[in-house]
Enzyme design. Structure first.
Site, PDB file in Angstrom:
ATOM      1  N   HIS A 169     -52.552 -49.246  13.936  1.00 31.67           N
ATOM      2  CA  HIS A 169     -53.305 -49.804  15.064  1.00 31.67           C
ATOM      3  C   HIS A 169     -54.781 -49.874  14.680  1.00 31.67           C
ATOM      4  CE1 HIS A 169     -50.438 -49.580  18.674  1.00 31.67           C
ATOM      5  NE2 HIS A 169     -49.706 -49.467  17.572  1.00 31.67           N
ATOM      6  N   CYS A 183     -53.253 -44.550  20.976  1.00 35.31           N
ATOM      7  CA  CYS A 183     -54.666 -44.638  20.580  1.00 35.31           C
ATOM      8  C   CYS A 183     -55.571 -44.022  21.630  1.00 35.31           C
ATOM      9  CB  CYS A 183     -55.048 -46.108  20.351  1.00 35.31           C
ATOM     10  SG  CYS A 183     -54.252 -46.853  18.907  1.00 35.31           S
ATOM     11  N   GLU A 189     -57.714 -49.284  16.018  1.00 36.77           N
ATOM     12  CA  GLU A 189     -58.628 -48.162  16.251  1.00 36.77           C
ATOM     13  C   GLU A 189     -58.409 -47.042  15.245  1.00 36.77           C
ATOM     14  OE1 GLU A 189     -56.553 -49.643  18.280  1.00 36.77           O
ATOM     15  OE2 GLU A 189     -57.172 -49.528  20.389  1.00 36.77           O
ATOM     16  N   CYS A 215     -54.225 -48.740  23.324  1.00 34.72           N
ATOM     17  CA  CYS A 215     -52.882 -48.552  23.851  1.00 34.72           C
ATOM     18  C   CYS A 215     -52.755 -47.150  24.435  1.00 34.72           C
ATOM     19  CB  CYS A 215     -51.832 -48.784  22.762  1.00 34.72           C
ATOM     20  SG  CYS A 215     -51.764 -47.486  21.508  1.00 34.72           S
TER      21      CYS A 215
END
Length: 616
Positions: free
Chosen positions: A309, A432, A311, A367
């Site tokens: 992801h 995240c 981040e 997320c």
């Protein structure tokens, strides 16, 4: 016959009855017209449900009274509305205005309906800046600073002081100038680290413990976007500058890629500044991606990146940047050492140079729980107590393997097993949102670099789209309120949270199955297959555990570490991480705080993936 006809001319005869019928018909028609007029007058307010006009007369006093706050809601005000043209003749003089239509008669039913209509209007119309400021800090005193301009076109200046800060607004009337001053005061709140701190700065107390299942945000998200924006300013707001720097840098470094590889669903970047001066800002890392590794590709040698992801990859790229800065500090060339962001402490170890700040930009809400309550869900049924996810609001959540989306953590098991994952159990990765919340206590540097440097925290988090500011502050910071007293150099970090005025449009279509990362000083752009956690060629990423462990081992023998003696030198990667005793103690303290708050148990990867030998 004559007697009969003559009798018919008497008072009660047939002729009299025949003459009375037209009169009764006329009376009935008149009543019907009156009823139609009555119904027209009743329906007029509902045919034109405009908020009504605000009285623009200047006030003798500029204090925010409760009556004035109600007036400034600009909703449901049915007073002083002119009658429809067809009803003016019946209402009296031309141009007469109806303040409380049809209050008499009908048993007051019309007035009750009007109250219901007004209540419904209040529920959907936004509050203006003056009302929102009054709710945060009742009783503020506004003062007229000056009056300039000609008599027929005056310009008033009104100021309000909020805890030592003065905000001055101008306008053609005192009321408009006062509204402008309130808008400026509200807009300044985005410069506070979070919503809770803004509330405290406004004079509010810390309040009771946060209810993570509450339908109410810690403070109104409408503070940032419901009132009219100010006049255009030269340059950009700070958050907009951060967003623009990251998006433009990504376009620059992906210029030579094919359109397929240059597209992204989620973009993240970390920007370094000296103070809050955006003119000296520098993008240090970039990343994209929305997927995680498949369990069958786990590596017990640390050769894969588990979470791709955007981040998380940005944070791992930031670790690469921190290693480079420490290596730069050890350079034999003085100019290289002076360019490093670290300075050495007298007691050993390193910390950031004064005024070095880092800001995380993510193109969409992270997320997990932060994404769960973004605006596209608020438009459904967020404020209903029957909302399906209300029970799990604020809970720790995990990502879905080989897919998108998150689910609340299940059960009390904290560690996954290697055999279970290889035999087909889904690999669980924390969301995240939860990882960023963890960074706000432990820092971005991780366990290995904690041997050398003090914790490195984010100064701000800028979210491009799909964010609910109040809830974002709650899940990023407020969930850890009960973490307790932390050791020296660690803190419960509360970063500035902000959106942007012009978010980048989300690209349609399925998410790409790869992740891209870039680090300042590197000439190449790395692409990782999100399913395997390796580079497209099959080799390990520069962000994997193994390559970080190699760099850490080289630094370990050269830098003044916090390890007590050489005999404690670790031989395995997991031992090196556990050797950061303070970091590990704070991590367990954070996990207990999550459990104590009833937010679930942090789930960790199988320990076998960290049990590989170090190269010292």
């Amino acid at each position: 016959m004559t007697s009969v006809l003559g009798g018919g001319r008497g008072p009660g005869g047939l002729s009299s009855q025949l003459r009375c019928k037209p009169k009764r018909r006329r009376r009935r028609r008149s009543k019907r017209r009156d009823k139609v007029s009555l119904l027209s007058a009743f329906l007029a307010p509902f045919k034109h449900p405009s908020p009504g006009t605000t009285n623009t007369e200047d006030e003798d006093t500029l204090s925010t009274s409760s009556a004035e706050v109600k007036e400034n809601r600009n909703v449901g005000n049915l007073a002083a509305r002119p009658l429809p043209p067809g009803d003016r003749a019946r209402a009296g003089a031309p141009g007469a205005k109806r303040k409380r239509p049809l209050e008499e008669g009908n048993g007051g039913r019309v007035c009750k309906l009007q109250l219901v209509w007004k209540k419904l209007s209040w529920s959907v119309a936004p509050k203006n800046a003056l009302v929102q400021l009054h709710e945060l800090r009742p009783g503020l005193q506004y003062r007229t600073v000056s009056q300039t301009g000609p008599v027929h076109a005056p310009v008033f200046a009104v100021a309000v002081e909020v805890n030592g800060l003065t905000f001055e607004g101008t306008g053609p009337t005192k009321k408009k100038a006062k509204m402008r001053a309130a808008e400026l005061a509200l807009r300044s709140f985005v410069q506070f680290p979070n919503a809770c701190q803004a509330h405290l700065a406004m004079g509010g107390g810390p309040g009771p413990g946060t209810d993570f299942t509450s339908d109410q945000a810690d403070f109104p998200d409408t503070l940032f976007h419901e009132f009219e924006p100010p006049a255009p300013r030269p340059g950009l707001e700070f958050a907009d500058s951060i967003s623009q720097l990251v998006t433009e840098k990504f376009r620059e470094v992906t210029m030579d890629l094919t359109p397929v590889h240059a597209r992204h669903k989620a973009l993240a970047g970390i920007v370094m500044t000296k103070g809050l001066d955006a003119r000296q800002a520098q993008v240090v890392v970039l990343s994209s991606g929305t997927k995680c590794i498949s369990g069958e590709h786990l590596s017990d040698q640390g050769l894969v990146v588990n979470d791709c992801h955007a981040e998380v990859v940005a944070r791992r790229a930031f670790l690469h940047f921190l290693y480079t800065q420490l290596e730069l500090h050890l350079s034999t060339r003085r100019e290289d050492s002076e360019r490093s962001i670290f300075v050495r402490l007298k007691e050993g170890g390193y910390r950031l140079r004064e005024n070095i700040l880092f800001h995380l930009y993510v193109s969409t809400s992270p997320c997990g729980d932060a994404r769960l309550h973004s605006p596209y869900e608020i438009t459904t049924d967020l404020h209903s107590s029957k909302h399906l996810v209300r029970k799990f609001r604020g809970h720790l959540r995990t990502k879905i393997e080989s897919g998108e989306g998150t689910v609340p953590v299940r059960g009390s098991s904290t560690v996954q097993t290697w055999d279970g994952v290889l035999l087909g159990e889904q690999l669980v990765t924390m969301s995240c949102t939860d990882k960023i919340a963890r960074w706000n206590v432990l820092g971005l540097q991780g366990a290995l670099l904690s041997h050398f440097v003090e914790p490195v925290y984010l100064q701000s988090i800028v979210v491009g789209s799909l964010h609910h500011t109040g809830h974002l502050a709650r899940v990023m910071s407020h969930r850890m309120e009960d973490v307790g007293q932390l050791p020296t150099s660690y803190r419960h970090n509360r970063p500035l949270l902000s959106g942007v005025s012009d978010a980048e449009a989300r690209q349609p279509g399925k998410s790409p199955p790869f992740s891209v990362n870039w680090v300042t000083g590197s000439t190449d752009l790395e692409m990782i297959n999100a399913t395997t956690g390796r580079r497209s060629c099959g080799g390990p990423s520069r962000l994997c555990k193994h390559l970080f462990s190699v760099r850490w081992a080289r630094l370990y023998s050269r830098l003044s570490t916090r390890t007590p003696s050489p005999r404690d030198t670790p031989s395995m990667y997991c031992e090196a991480k556990l050797g950061a005793h303070t970091y590990q103690a704070v991590k367990q303290q954070l996990f207990r705080a999550f459990q104590k708050a009833g937010l679930g148990t942090w789930v960790q990867k199988p320990p076998e993936q960290q049990q590989f030998l170090l190269t010292l």
